[in-house]
Design a protein around this motif. Sequence first.
Motif, short mmCIF file in Angstrom:
data_model
loop_
_atom_site.label_atom_id
_atom_site.label_comp_id
_atom_site.label_asym_id
_atom_site.label_seq_id
_atom_site.Cartn_x
_atom_site.Cartn_y
_atom_site.Cartn_z
N ARG A 169 0.83 -1.20 0.00
CA ARG A 169 0.00 0.00 0.00
C ARG A 169 0.86 1.25 0.00
N HIS A 197 -7.96 -5.45 -0.71
CA HIS A 197 -7.95 -4.08 -0.17
C HIS A 197 -9.04 -3.85 0.85
N GLN A 234 -5.12 4.97 -0.18
CA GLN A 234 -4.07 4.03 0.18
C GLN A 234 -4.34 2.73 -0.56
N ALA A 235 -3.47 2.38 -1.51
CA ALA A 235 -3.70 1.13 -2.24
C ALA A 235 -2.39 0.68 -2.86
#
Length: 467
Positions: A317, A444, A355-356
Amino acid sequence: MLKRREPLSITLRLALLFAAIAAAAFVGVGAYLYQTLSRQMVQRDDMDLLNKAVMLRHVLAEQGSLAALRAQPDMALNTVYGQDIRLRIAAMDGSPLAQNSSALPPPELPGVPAAREPAMGDIRNWHSGTGMARVLNVQATLNRREPPVHITLLRERSDRLAIIRRYAIDLLGALLAGAALVAALGFLIVRTGMRPLYAVIGKANDISAHRLNSRLAVDEVPAELRELGVAFNAMLDRLEEGVQRLSGFAADLAHDMRTPVNTLMVETQVALSRPRTVEEYQALMASNLEEYERLAQMIENTLFLARADNAQLGLQREPLELRAELERIGEYFEGLADDSGVALALELPEGGSLQADAILFQRAANNLVSNAIRHTPRGGRVSLGAHFADGELLVKVRNTGEGIAPEHLSHIFDRYYRADPARPASSSSAGLGLSIVRAIMALHGGRVDAASGPGETCFTLHFPHNG
Ligand SMILES: Nc1ncnc2c1ncn2[C@@H]1O[C@H](COP(=O)(O)OP(=O)(O)OP(=O)(O)O)[C@@H](O)[C@H]1O
Ligand SMILES: [Mg+2]
């Protein structure tokens, strides 16, 4: 080494519990009975002593004088003849006038006055050398002129105590026997009561991987086991579905691999059937390369899904600038959209980040956009946008076109599922794109959904977003 104790069986545990409860109840009742019996015995003996005292007073009054008493002490002594009562008649100075035993306590002066009837409260305990005794001290008048005499009456309690002790031993024996009986009966009853459980276990044992379709008849099991049965059946449902999906997955994989491998084989065989020119070989290898690429892509996708299933994929992330990410995707698909005669529109948010994992985010969005472009007829439009709502970041890919029929909509995220299987197998579609999107979203902590009506289809990626 210490051996771990095996847990007691439920049957034995319940039987012992029954026995303990029964023993507790028996002890309570026994103690009550014992108390009542001993109290009643004391009361009866005390009444006896009081009666004797009253009788003695009468006898002495009838004798009428100390001289008569001295002359005929037996008249008074006979009152208690043949009973376990010791008696002493003494002058008020303590000197004995008549007695049937010397084992008596010294007179307790003054004793109950002659004018008053003796009562229960006047009787005292006395510890003789041989044991407990009840003692009553009273006065009695013989006539008006002479001073009263002092009477001591004593009843030993040792014989009564012996009876009570024997009674207590009998009670204890009955208690042990009763508790053992309750334990044995409890054991039998519980074992009978547990029979349905064994039936359920037997049924569960019958179910094997090959006969996953068999289910417990929940209506026939007792209420307590019903929930277990329901949970068990639900577990079987999931297992069966999983097994089916797995075998379907393997079959689809084999099927989809067979087509390109067959094409490669046939083309190679044809080419080898006679000598070819260099150009012909080059053309063959170029066409083979396409199939190899397709195979490699399929294997890679399948591996990706398998690793996502086992949660072996480590997410990297990082904060992603939404606008920049979406612009990059737009640029990447510009050429393809132009070739297909489709307008590609970006509906970009002002700012914002998420956020990934950058690569996985791209991959998910790419899959959706490439699907959208492929399914949009010439002159149609594909739009890619993002916005925040209800603590989520929504990335939407929309396209015009026929849409997806409701009966397909619930399956398009399944592996190897293609809504339109008639599509030529040589087209690069394997039916894995959306399963990969779903796996990426699950990694995720988000999800993906699809909505489709006539004229428009919309896929939405939901990323959890806090702040
Ligand atoms: N935007 C869309 N419009 C209409 N149908 C769609 C759309 N996106 C997906 N589908 C249908 O869902 C099916 C599954 O899509 P998916 O991306 O999983 O597989 P694919 O595109 O056929 O193959 P792959 O992505 O593996 O190359 C497609 O075959 C297609 O029928
Ligand atoms: Mg696809």
